[in-house]
Structures are given as C-alpha cells and as structure tokens.
Write a protein that holds these residues in place. Structure first.
Motif, PDB file in Angstrom:
ATOM      1  N   ALA A  90       0.837  -1.197   0.000  1.00  0.00           N
ATOM      2  CA  ALA A  90       0.000   0.000   0.000  1.00  0.00           C
ATOM      3  C   ALA A  90       0.869   1.243   0.000  1.00  0.00           C
ATOM      4  CB  ALA A  90      -0.920   0.000   1.223  1.00  0.00           C
ATOM      5  N   VAL A  91       0.311   2.321  -0.511  1.00  0.00           N
ATOM      6  CA  VAL A  91       1.006   3.611  -0.517  1.00  0.00           C
ATOM      7  C   VAL A  91       0.171   4.606   0.294  1.00  0.00           C
ATOM      8  CG1 VAL A  91       2.206   3.257  -2.689  1.00  0.00           C
ATOM      9  CG2 VAL A  91      -0.084   4.207  -2.728  1.00  0.00           C
ATOM     10  N   PRO A  92       0.822   5.431   1.111  1.00  0.00           N
ATOM     11  CA  PRO A  92       0.071   6.375   1.952  1.00  0.00           C
ATOM     12  C   PRO A  92      -0.600   7.446   1.101  1.00  0.00           C
ATOM     13  CG  PRO A  92       2.424   6.826   2.073  1.00  0.00           C
ATOM     14  CD  PRO A  92       2.281   5.560   1.292  1.00  0.00           C
ATOM     15  N   ASN A  93      -1.793   7.845   1.515  1.00  0.00           N
ATOM     16  CA  ASN A  93      -2.531   8.897   0.821  1.00  0.00           C
ATOM     17  C   ASN A  93      -2.051  10.258   1.337  1.00  0.00           C
ATOM     18  OD1 ASN A  93      -4.101   7.002  -0.605  1.00  0.00           O
ATOM     19  ND2 ASN A  93      -5.541   6.834   1.095  1.00  0.00           N
ATOM     20  N   VAL A  94      -1.098  10.828   0.637  1.00  0.00           N
ATOM     21  CA  VAL A  94      -0.461  12.070   1.094  1.00  0.00           C
ATOM     22  C   VAL A  94      -0.748  13.254   0.178  1.00  0.00           C
ATOM     23  CG1 VAL A  94       1.398  10.785   2.223  1.00  0.00           C
ATOM     24  CG2 VAL A  94       1.701  11.590  -0.138  1.00  0.00           C
ATOM     25  N   GLY A  95      -1.539  13.054  -0.879  1.00  0.00           N
ATOM     26  CA  GLY A  95      -1.742  14.113  -1.863  1.00  0.00           C
ATOM     27  C   GLY A  95      -2.254  15.410  -1.272  1.00  0.00           C
ATOM     28  N   LEU A  96      -3.216  15.316  -0.379  1.00  0.00           N
ATOM     29  CA  LEU A  96      -3.800  16.503   0.240  1.00  0.00           C
ATOM     30  C   LEU A  96      -2.762  17.252   1.069  1.00  0.00           C
ATOM     31  CD1 LEU A  96      -6.574  17.908   0.482  1.00  0.00           C
ATOM     32  CD2 LEU A  96      -6.968  16.537   2.549  1.00  0.00           C
ATOM     33  N   ALA A  99       0.641   8.269   8.085  1.00  0.00           N
ATOM     34  CA  ALA A  99       1.626   9.058   8.826  1.00  0.00           C
ATOM     35  C   ALA A  99       2.918   8.290   9.078  1.00  0.00           C
ATOM     36  CB  ALA A  99       1.027   9.518  10.154  1.00  0.00           C
ATOM     37  N   SER A 100       4.045   8.982   8.938  1.00  0.00           N
ATOM     38  CA  SER A 100       5.332   8.420   9.375  1.00  0.00           C
ATOM     39  C   SER A 100       5.779   9.194  10.603  1.00  0.00           C
ATOM     40  CB  SER A 100       6.382   8.501   8.266  1.00  0.00           C
ATOM     41  OG  SER A 100       6.817   9.835   8.052  1.00  0.00           O
ATOM     42  N   PHE A 101       6.331   8.469  11.569  1.00  0.00           N
ATOM     43  CA  PHE A 101       6.605   9.068  12.873  1.00  0.00           C
ATOM     44  C   PHE A 101       7.850   8.442  13.490  1.00  0.00           C
ATOM     45  CE2 PHE A 101       4.009   5.375  13.342  1.00  0.00           C
ATOM     46  CZ  PHE A 101       4.438   4.748  14.487  1.00  0.00           C
ATOM     47  N   PRO A 102       8.499   9.131  14.427  1.00  0.00           N
ATOM     48  CA  PRO A 102       9.687   8.581  15.085  1.00  0.00           C
ATOM     49  C   PRO A 102       9.290   7.677  16.256  1.00  0.00           C
ATOM     50  CG  PRO A 102       9.334  10.820  15.824  1.00  0.00           C
ATOM     51  CD  PRO A 102       8.255  10.537  14.805  1.00  0.00           C
ATOM     52  N   LEU A 103       9.940   6.523  16.335  1.00  0.00           N
ATOM     53  CA  LEU A 103       9.709   5.598  17.442  1.00  0.00           C
ATOM     54  C   LEU A 103      10.815   5.775  18.476  1.00  0.00           C
ATOM     55  CD1 LEU A 103       8.623   2.198  15.836  1.00  0.00           C
ATOM     56  CD2 LEU A 103       7.425   3.418  17.640  1.00  0.00           C
ATOM     57  N   ALA A 104      10.439   6.303  19.627  1.00  0.00           N
ATOM     58  CA  ALA A 104      11.432   6.593  20.665  1.00  0.00           C
ATOM     59  C   ALA A 104      12.161   5.338  21.127  1.00  0.00           C
ATOM     60  CB  ALA A 104      10.758   7.278  21.851  1.00  0.00           C
ATOM     61  N   ILE A 105      11.446   4.204  21.204  1.00  0.00           N
ATOM     62  CA  ILE A 105      12.081   2.991  21.734  1.00  0.00           C
ATOM     63  C   ILE A 105      13.107   2.396  20.761  1.00  0.00           C
ATOM     64  CG2 ILE A 105      10.118   2.385  23.193  1.00  0.00           C
ATOM     65  CD1 ILE A 105       9.338   0.296  21.121  1.00  0.00           C
ATOM     66  N   TYR A 106      13.135   2.921  19.535  1.00  0.00           N
ATOM     67  CA  TYR A 106      14.155   2.495  18.566  1.00  0.00           C
ATOM     68  C   TYR A 106      15.016   3.677  18.144  1.00  0.00           C
ATOM     69  CZ  TYR A 106      11.281  -1.671  18.408  1.00  0.00           C
ATOM     70  OH  TYR A 106      10.569  -2.789  18.765  1.00  0.00           O
ATOM     71  N   GLY A 107      15.310   4.544  19.116  1.00  0.00           N
ATOM     72  CA  GLY A 107      16.224   5.650  18.869  1.00  0.00           C
ATOM     73  C   GLY A 107      15.698   6.695  17.907  1.00  0.00           C
ATOM     74  N   GLY A 108      14.392   6.829  17.804  1.00  0.00           N
ATOM     75  CA  GLY A 108      13.819   7.825  16.914  1.00  0.00           C
ATOM     76  C   GLY A 108      13.701   7.378  15.470  1.00  0.00           C
TER      77      GLY A 108
END
Length: 407
Positions: free
Chosen positions: A237-243, A275-284
């Motif tokens: 799948a590809v994220p819907n980011v167009g908007l 959404a893509s986001f930083p995971l603190a438990i894996y060093g961001g």
C-alpha cells in the motif's frame, strides 16, 4: 466561540479520534469527513471473516446513532479539494468551505497498483465494494491468481481455499512475508498454505497480465502462464499524502509528524496508515505502520495532543494475521534484532529478537488460535520497558515471561 475540530478520513484512526475527542471532554464541534458513503468500518475483516462468513457484513466502528449521540457530524461520500492553512479551512469537493481550529489527517493508504494493469478481471482489496466483488468470485470450480506474498495475499489465499477455490500465489521474491517477518515463521506459513492446496510460485516476476471478458492470464518472466478467473493484486500500500503534500506539509514515506503526531503546521496532525513518525524505543527511527492497533492508538494520541497534552507516543508496534487455524503475532520490529532465541510452546513457537546489547526489541510468534497471544503481550510489555532479559530464560518454556516482567 466554540472550537471546531475536523478529521479527514473515517477509517480506524479517524473514527477513533472523533469518539476520543468526546471521551476527552472536548465540547466544541467535531466533523468527521469520509470519502466513502459507508459509516466508518473496520478493514481487517474484509480479507478474513468477510470472505468466509455465510453472509457478508462489514463490521461498523461507529453507528449513525452513536455518532449522533456523541455530537459528531459525519460527512460521508465527501472529498476535500485542498487545505487553506493560512485561512484554516478546507476547500470541499462540492465547492463549500469547512473551517477548522485543529485538523487531523487520517487519510489512510491505497493499494499499490501495477502500472498499466487494468481490466474487469483485475481486483485490489481496500473497500467494502472490493470485498463484495472478490467474495462473489470465490467458490468451487473457480481459480484465483494472487500477485504478492504479503498479509493481504496470504489471508485471501486462505479464505479462497476455505470457500473451495483453487489458488495460485505468485511472489517475485524468494520467500513470503520478506518485510518484517522472520524467515523461519514465513517458512511455516508457506508450508501451511502448501498443505492447504495453494500453489506457491517464488522468484518469478510478472511479465504481463491480460484481462478478458471471462478470464485473465498472468505471464511470468520465466514464460510460465497462469490462467485464472480473477487476479488479485496485493503488492502493498502507498500512503494517501496528496492533500498534505499539496498544502506544503513535509512528506517522508507518509505525512511526516513528530512524536506527538503534529505536522510542521502546529494546528494540523496526522495519524494512522498515512503518517510516518519517530519511534522513541528504537532511537527515533522513523516508520510508517499499516496496522489496526496503531491506527487506534494514534487516533487516541492525536486527539489528546490536539487538546494540548504534549504526549509522546510510546506504543510498541504490533501486528497480527489469521490464516487457516494459525495466528501470527509480532510485537516490535524484528529487523532491529541481532540475536534470536526460540521458545517452543505446545501449539506454537515464539522467536525473541534481542539487540547486540541484550535489549529485547521484538517477538514473533505463530501458533494455533491464541496459543501465542499471552506471551506476545508480555513480550510487548518487556520491549516497552527496554528490558534485557536472560537469554536462557527466554528460550525456556518453563520460565514464565510474567516472572521476567516482574524482575
């Protein structure tokens, strides 16, 4: 003046957020905008129960009555043409404007498509309509070709076999589930599909797909031809980011957000598959997760932070898949591990993945029914705490994980 919070996307994250605002005590206006005419519904059952149940019925997340009781204005079948960040309003597809004080983008993801491959006998799975069309093609005497050996393809292969259809599954890579699932577990899943009568084809790319009025043909790079009644494409799948992209928001394998799920516009948040986001438990490490629980967790986290909580997300990634009598569960990110320890259970097994310094970073389990569920949940808690459990104890089924957690 009453504040107006708008949520674009009425899937798991968006619907959860709309209800969560009320649970958090928000008394302003809430509008939930959905591109489909249906009430918010869960997508995971579409490839599982939705295919094999005697009667097809989507699982609704929030009924019209519940939305009304919560004071959530649901605008189904609506499109958003653009975001005016300066004016803090949405340009709607019908020409109207929708003002907001805070905006949550929960636009989800769409099936990755094969360029130039279209036709009546080519299907993807994302919506209720997709599921109904696919379900209608399953049954004895039918042959389904599935392109892609990921979760969607495998779940549908199991469902198709349960309904008596013949299945050929084609994966261009050397094995199934090459992204995020350890090879040992993928091998067990492959063996179960073979035992279930699925024909598996590995390491052979697609040269072409033709769709006729009554049948379709997949031609592989090797020259092999697979004739089928229907071809399902399940290649991710590809994220819907167009908007978001058109509005000038940062994009990085999804709408880029910080640990609080805020975009680079302080009044716009994003959550779920988009959404893509930083995971603190894996060093961001920045990730984008396509998972039911992540969508729920982030829907809840987003609304807390839209209300000013300033909370950093701390959930451990969790995935699951049901195929035949087997359930696969993974907590954490297995590719973070340098050392793997196996624990055999009565009706399943778990692989524990540890970093080079001994920290538990993931656990991958597979078993009959809920055989691994409790231990995966305990492993998830250990991962969240940054635990460094004894390696021998992890591999010993006689040592209770609850005891390791207490220690």
């Amino acid at each position: 003046m009453s504040k107006h919070f708008v949520i674009v996307g009425a899937g798991e994250a968006g619907a959860r957020a709309a209800m969560g605002l009320r649970e958090q005590g928000f008394d302003g206006d809430v509008t939930l905008v959905g591109g489909e005419t249906h009430l918010p519904y869960e997508r995971p059952p579409l490839s599982k129960d939705g295919m094999v149940a005697e009667v097809f019925a989507a699982k609704t997340i929030a009924t019209a009555e519940r939305l009304a009781e919560a004071g959530v204005a649901f605008r189904g079948g609506a499109t958003v043409a653009g975001i005016d960040r300066a004016g803090k309003r949405l340009a709607m597809g019908d020409g109207s404007a929708l003002p907001y004080d805070k905006l949550l983008l929960a636009t989800g993801a769409s099936p990755r498509r094969l360029a130039g491959v279209e036709g009546e006998r080519i299907v993807y799975l994302r919506t209720i309509e997709d599921a109904q069309r696919l379900r209608g093609a399953l049954g004895a005497g039918r042959h389904i070709a599935i392109v892609g050996g990921g979760f969607i393809g495998l779940e549908l292969a199991a469902s198709a076999r349960a309904r008596g259809a013949e299945v050929t599954l084609i994966e261009a890579l050397p094995r199934l589930l090459s992204r995020g699932v350890p090879e040992a577990i993928a091998g067990r899943i492959a063996a179960r599909h073979l035992a279930g009568g699925v024909r598996l084809v590995f390491g052979d790319a697609i040269a072409g797909i033709e769709s006729g009025a009554d049948s379709a043909r997949v031609t592989l790079a090797s020259g092999t031809r697979v004739d089928a009644d229907l071809v399902l494409i399940g290649i991710g799948a590809v994220p819907n980011v167009g908007l978001a992209e058109a509005a000038g928001l940062a994009i990085d394998n999804g709408i880029a957000v910080n640990g609080q799920l805020a975009t680079d516009d302080a009044d716009i948040f994003a959550a779920g598959d988009c959404a893509s986001f930083p995971l603190a438990i894996y060093g961001g490490r920045r990730v984008r997760l396509e998972s039911w629980r992540n969508a729920q967790d982030q829907g809840n986290l987003a609304v807390r932070n839209m209300l000013g909580a300033g909370e950093i997300g701390a959930s451990v990634p969790w995935f699951w898949s049901d195929q035949y009598e087997l359930t696969l569960q993974i907590a954490g990110l297995a590719d973070e591990g340098a050392v793997t320890v196996e624990r055999e259970l009565a009706e399943g097994s778990i692989l524990f993945h540890l970093s080079a310094d001994g920290r538990l970073v993931a656990a991958s389990g597979i078993g009959v029914g809920n055989a691994v569920a409790r231990d995966i949940r305990l492993a998830e808690m250990l991962i969240g705490r940054g635990a460094r459990p004894d390696v021998a104890a992890l591999g010993d089924p006689g040592v209770r994980l609850k005891g390791l957690l207490a220690a």
